[in-house]
Design a protein around this motif. Structure first.
Motif, mmCIF file in Angstrom:
data_model
loop_
_atom_site.group_PDB
_atom_site.id
_atom_site.type_symbol
_atom_site.label_atom_id
_atom_site.label_comp_id
_atom_site.label_asym_id
_atom_site.label_seq_id
_atom_site.Cartn_x
_atom_site.Cartn_y
_atom_site.Cartn_z
ATOM 1 N N THR A 179 0.804 -1.198 0.090
ATOM 2 C CA THR A 179 -0.045 -0.007 0.157
ATOM 3 C C THR A 179 0.822 1.309 0.107
ATOM 4 N N VAL A 180 0.235 2.175 -0.493
ATOM 5 C CA VAL A 180 1.191 3.658 -0.514
ATOM 6 C C VAL A 180 1.380 3.970 0.976
ATOM 7 N N PRO A 181 0.564 4.065 2.006
ATOM 8 C CA PRO A 181 0.944 4.465 3.201
ATOM 9 C C PRO A 181 2.225 3.677 3.766
ATOM 10 N N ALA A 182 2.043 2.290 3.514
ATOM 11 C CA ALA A 182 3.083 1.535 4.074
ATOM 12 C C ALA A 182 4.430 1.691 3.232
ATOM 13 N N MET A 183 4.508 1.863 2.030
ATOM 14 C CA MET A 183 5.748 2.154 1.487
ATOM 15 C C MET A 183 6.137 3.627 1.885
ATOM 16 N N ALA A 184 5.434 4.403 1.930
ATOM 17 C CA ALA A 184 5.876 5.771 2.285
ATOM 18 C C ALA A 184 6.371 5.913 3.633
ATOM 19 N N GLU A 185 6.132 5.155 4.676
ATOM 20 C CA GLU A 185 6.325 4.929 6.121
ATOM 21 C C GLU A 185 7.610 4.280 5.908
ATOM 22 N N HIS A 186 7.998 3.000 4.971
ATOM 23 C CA HIS A 186 9.065 2.309 5.088
ATOM 24 C C HIS A 186 10.348 3.093 4.621
ATOM 25 N N LEU A 187 9.984 3.982 3.376
ATOM 26 C CA LEU A 187 10.926 4.976 2.561
ATOM 27 C C LEU A 187 11.270 5.745 3.722
ATOM 28 N N ALA A 188 10.386 6.472 4.599
ATOM 29 C CA ALA A 188 10.928 7.426 5.538
ATOM 30 C C ALA A 188 11.887 6.879 6.484
ATOM 31 N N HIS A 189 11.513 5.743 6.832
ATOM 32 C CA HIS A 189 12.544 5.084 8.073
ATOM 33 C C HIS A 189 13.966 4.654 7.243
ATOM 34 N N VAL A 190 13.896 4.311 5.791
ATOM 35 C CA VAL A 190 15.282 4.101 5.128
ATOM 36 C C VAL A 190 15.944 5.568 5.040
ATOM 37 N N LEU A 191 15.124 6.257 4.419
ATOM 38 C CA LEU A 191 15.866 7.983 4.188
ATOM 39 C C LEU A 191 16.420 8.375 5.367
ATOM 40 N N LEU A 206 6.720 8.880 -4.703
ATOM 41 C CA LEU A 206 7.432 7.647 -4.700
ATOM 42 C C LEU A 206 6.817 6.516 -4.756
ATOM 43 N N ALA A 207 5.935 6.304 -3.660
ATOM 44 C CA ALA A 207 5.247 5.252 -3.302
ATOM 45 C C ALA A 207 4.073 5.003 -4.332
ATOM 46 N N GLN A 208 3.461 6.171 -4.893
ATOM 47 C CA GLN A 208 2.411 6.059 -5.816
ATOM 48 C C GLN A 208 3.072 5.697 -7.240
ATOM 49 N N ALA A 217 9.941 1.040 -5.172
ATOM 50 C CA ALA A 217 10.105 2.345 -4.469
ATOM 51 C C ALA A 217 11.444 2.597 -4.018
ATOM 52 N N LEU A 218 12.060 1.745 -3.545
ATOM 53 C CA LEU A 218 13.557 1.946 -3.282
ATOM 54 C C LEU A 218 14.570 2.376 -4.389
ATOM 55 N N SER A 219 14.211 1.746 -5.548
ATOM 56 C CA SER A 219 15.010 2.006 -6.755
ATOM 57 C C SER A 219 14.757 3.594 -7.197
ATOM 58 N N LEU A 220 13.388 3.865 -7.031
ATOM 59 C CA LEU A 220 13.048 5.182 -7.103
ATOM 60 C C LEU A 220 13.784 6.320 -6.321
ATOM 61 N N ALA A 221 13.730 5.672 -5.324
ATOM 62 C CA ALA A 221 14.254 6.623 -4.233
ATOM 63 C C ALA A 221 15.918 6.952 -4.485
ATOM 64 N N ASP A 222 16.550 5.939 -4.957
ATOM 65 C CA ASP A 222 17.911 6.179 -5.239
ATOM 66 C C ASP A 222 17.956 6.961 -6.431
ATOM 67 N N GLN A 223 17.110 6.926 -7.353
ATOM 68 C CA GLN A 223 16.961 7.794 -8.567
ATOM 69 C C GLN A 223 16.936 9.020 -8.063
ATOM 70 N N ALA A 224 15.737 9.336 -7.165
ATOM 71 C CA ALA A 224 15.660 10.625 -6.672
ATOM 72 C C ALA A 224 16.980 11.274 -5.899
#
Length: 711
Positions: A179-191, A206-208, A217-224
């Motif tokens: 889900t978008v909220p779960a991915m956004a929360e995990h990305l916030a923890h990673v970053l 990024l999650a959407q 999502a993690l690959s897009l975060a790397d790109q961002a």
């Protein structure tokens, strides 16, 4: 040391760190804790949801030096080597490149040997649906009864292509999209752990864009991170993804709500200048409209939504039907964008289509003004020319249609509806009365088409001509003046019918026909009447009975007020056939269902379902049927039968199908029983025939069962 991408660096190492697959984690941990281990597991799901990660964690749990556990240590030789991808007893096989029967045979030949270092030899076959049919058949026996030290883990993104013989030998786990909220929360923890600042809206974008895949999502975060070279903001991430900025998206929705074509074109030009995807823009617009519709339905926007104020503002400006219309146009236009000459033209035409299908506020105001109404009011503000002409037409009609009231002494009193007594000039045709019904106000009599000045002149000339010829228009006038017939209000339309004056005054239903002194009725053939609106051939009052019931004194003429009044006033018969009420499904019985099922207007799968079903129960909203074969409810037959039953009972019904043994209360069983009965009757009748009996006595002949066909 070389850089390790976020998708690999942050790959979960234990069940506790796995995000979004709690249902799979729960089943596997319970199985590991209780020792109830299956020999084959099948993980299905889209890319990047954790299939390979789960297989590695499961392999570590099976081969950890601490024993079979749901919490591997992560430090022993088995755990570290499995994480590094070099453990000798954990074999990952790519079925896309090893899909033949030879590769599968080689793998199975090695499976019989005991593990070299671990407790179990684990085979992980990724994208297993790519195997050929012969390869699947080669592994069936080993997959069903493998050696005790062998475990199979299969992974696929397309489980529909796996044979059912393989599915039945595995425990299947369907991994859900993130889900978008779960991915956004995990990305916030990673970053946060990577010491990179990021806005919540940027993480949501990024999650959407990841569409349910954590790896994406993690690959897009790397790109961002590489693109921004600093904090991740929503503007930078949107520019990198090529998506429409949320502020521009809201501006586009506001322009559509305000019917601002210039604002819509400005947003389209901005998208073209920035090189953004118009297809993605239509998708984002449809998503925004869906959020606005949910906000309007619930009355409030989510508290944690950064666009809560914009959603509430749009929900107050767009009505539910307009939201549904805009959403439909956006979705369909996105699919049709490939057919457009270019994406810019397709996007602009989609937005202009939304504006064309919803009238502009000023256009609606102009239409209401033309209709004589104020905006927002249903009452006319001022009478327009059309209404004045209608009123003048009605006044002219009432003034030129005198109503003559008959008296016992034969005199006549001419009166008008809401006007002074008016006289009809000789030679002028009777005005056509208005037709009953909603179209009455739109009918304009011929007399209303004459200007008032010309009417006055015509009346003077007519009076002068009448004086010269010796005819008078008063009640005591004599001569061959046509009989005056004044129709009552709401009476049936009077057509051009020549009526001869009677010998004495007759008053029927408020219509007075008086004789003209010294005028004898002419003898002529019956005049054909141009088709009255009711049927004269099926009159409830026969002519003979009506003539016999007519008294000598016409003033005391008895009238069937209930029937004749309805016929004369409404132009139709008084006997109206009442509509048959719709049947009640709750009144249906299992014994009566076969007859109804046999005559329902359905074919194909729906008819097969109706004929082979048994009535269970019903209420005002649902009908329950029972069938013995599950396949009868497939192929769209259930939905078609539900539609026909809803039409039969004149209400929206649901159709619930149960599966079980059926008795004799199906249309098919009743038909078979009736056919068997007719067959028995035909065979008995044939056996009783004298010729058949004579042949039996002489030659020992007999009738072969089933050879006789009933008539």
């Amino acid at each position: 040391m070389s850089y390790l991408v976020l998708a690999r660096k942050w790959r979960p190492r234990t069940f506790e760190t796995l995000v979004g697959q709690e249902h799979v984690v729960r089943a596997l941990t319970h199985a590991l804790s209780s020792g109830r281990l299956h020999h084959a597991w099948l993980f299905t799901g889209t890319r990047g949801v954790g299939k390979t990660t789960l297989s590695r964690i499961l392999a570590k749990s099976l081969n950890c030096e601490q024993g079979v556990t749901a919490q591997p240590c992560g430090h022993c030789q088995a755990c570290t080597e499995i994480d590094a991808g070099r453990y000798v007893d954990y074999i990952e096989l790519d079925a896309a490149s090893n899909r033949g029967v030879d590769e599968m045979t080689q793998l199975l030949e090695q499976a019989i040997y005991a593990p070299s270092a671990g407790r179990y030899k684990v085979y992980m076959i990724d994208e297993v649906h790519m195997l050929t049919g012969h390869a699947f058949n080669a592994m069936l026996k080993t997959l069903e009864e493998p050696p005790g030290h062998v475990k199979f883990i299969l992974a696929t993104t397309d489980p529909q292509r796996i044979p059912v013989t393989v599915l039945s030998r595995c425990l299947q786990f369907n991994l859900k999209q993130m889900t978008v909220p779960a991915m956004a929360e995990h990305l916030a923890h990673v970053l946060e752990d990577e010491s990179i600042e990021a806005e919540p809206q940027a993480l949501r974008l990024l999650a959407q864009a990841a569409a349910g895949s954590m790896r994406d999502a993690l690959s897009l975060a790397d790109q961002a991170i590489s693109y921004a070279a600093g904090p991740l903001t929503a503007a930078v991430v949107g520019e990198m993804l090529g998506t429409l900025d949320q502020h521009q998206l809201v501006r586009l929705a506001q322009a559509l709500a305000a019917h601002d074509a210039a604002g819509v074109l400005a947003v389209a030009d901005d998208l073209l200048a920035r090189g953004l995807s118009f297809r993605a823009a239509l998708g984002d617009l449809a998503t925004l409209l869906s959020r606005v519709a949910m906000t309007r339905q619930l009355g409030q926007a989510p508290a944690d939504d950064p666009q809560a104020d914009d959603l509430m503002a749009l929900a107050g400006r767009l009505s539910p039907d307009v939201l549904q219309l805009f959403y439909t146009v956006a979705v369909h236009s996105r699919a049709e964008l490939a057919l457009a000459p270019d994406e810019y033209a397709g996007f602009v035409m989609a937005c202009l289509r939304m504006l064309a299908l919803v009238p502009a506020p000023e256009a609606a105001t102009a239409d209401m003004a033309n209709a004589g109404q104020h905006p927002g009011s249903s009452e006319p503000s001022e009478p327009s020319e059309s209404s004045e002409s209608s009123e003048s037409s009605e006044s002219s009609e009432s003034s030129e249609s005198p109503i003559s009231s008959g008296k016992p002494d034969g005199s006549t009193v001419a009166s008008t509806k809401g006007a002074d007594t008016a006289e009809m000039p000789p030679g002028r045709a009777l005005p056509e009365p208005p037709l009953p019904g909603p179209s009455r106000a739109r009918q304009t009599p011929r007399s209303a088409q004459i200007p008032p000045s010309e009417q006055a002149t015509a009346e003077k000339e007519a009076s002068k001509d009448a004086a010269d010829t010796g005819h008078s228009l008063g009640p005591d006038s004599a001569g061959p003046d046509p009989v005056r017939i004044a129709p009552r209000e709401h009476a049936a339309p009077v057509r051009d019918i020549a009526v001869e004056p009677p010998e004495r005054a007759v008053a029927v239903q408020g219509i007075t026909v008086e004789p003209i002194p010294g005028h004898a009725p002419a003898q002529h053939a019956p005049t054909e009447i141009d088709g009255p609106p009711w049927d004269l051939d099926d009159d409830p009052i026969p002519d003979a009975d009506f003539a016999a019931a007519m008294p000598d004194d016409p003033v005391d003429l008895p009238i069937r007020s209930a029937e004749l009044s309805a016929e004369l006033a409404g132009g139709r018969r008084s006997r109206v056939r009442s509509k048959k009420p719709a049947p009640d499904p709750a009144a249906m019985t299992p014994q009566a269902w076969p007859e109804l099922a046999a005559r329902l207007p359905v074919t194909g799968a729906a008819r097969a379902l109706a004929l082979n079903s048994e009535w269970v129960a019903a209420d005002d909203t649902q009908i329950r049927l029972r069938v013995a074969i599950r396949t009868l409810s497939g192929g769209g037959g259930q939905e078609r039968l539900r539609t026909v039953l809803s039409e039969h009972y004149a209400r929206v019904l649901r159709l619930a199908i149960e599966y079980g043994e059926t008795g004799e209360d199906t249309a098919h069983a009743v038909s078979e029983a009736e056919q068997a009965r007719r067959q028995d009757d035909a065979e008995r009748a044939a056996e009783g025939h004298p010729l058949v009996q004579a042949l039996g006595k002489q030659f020992g002949a007999r009738i072969i069962p089933g050879s006789v066909r009933p008539a």
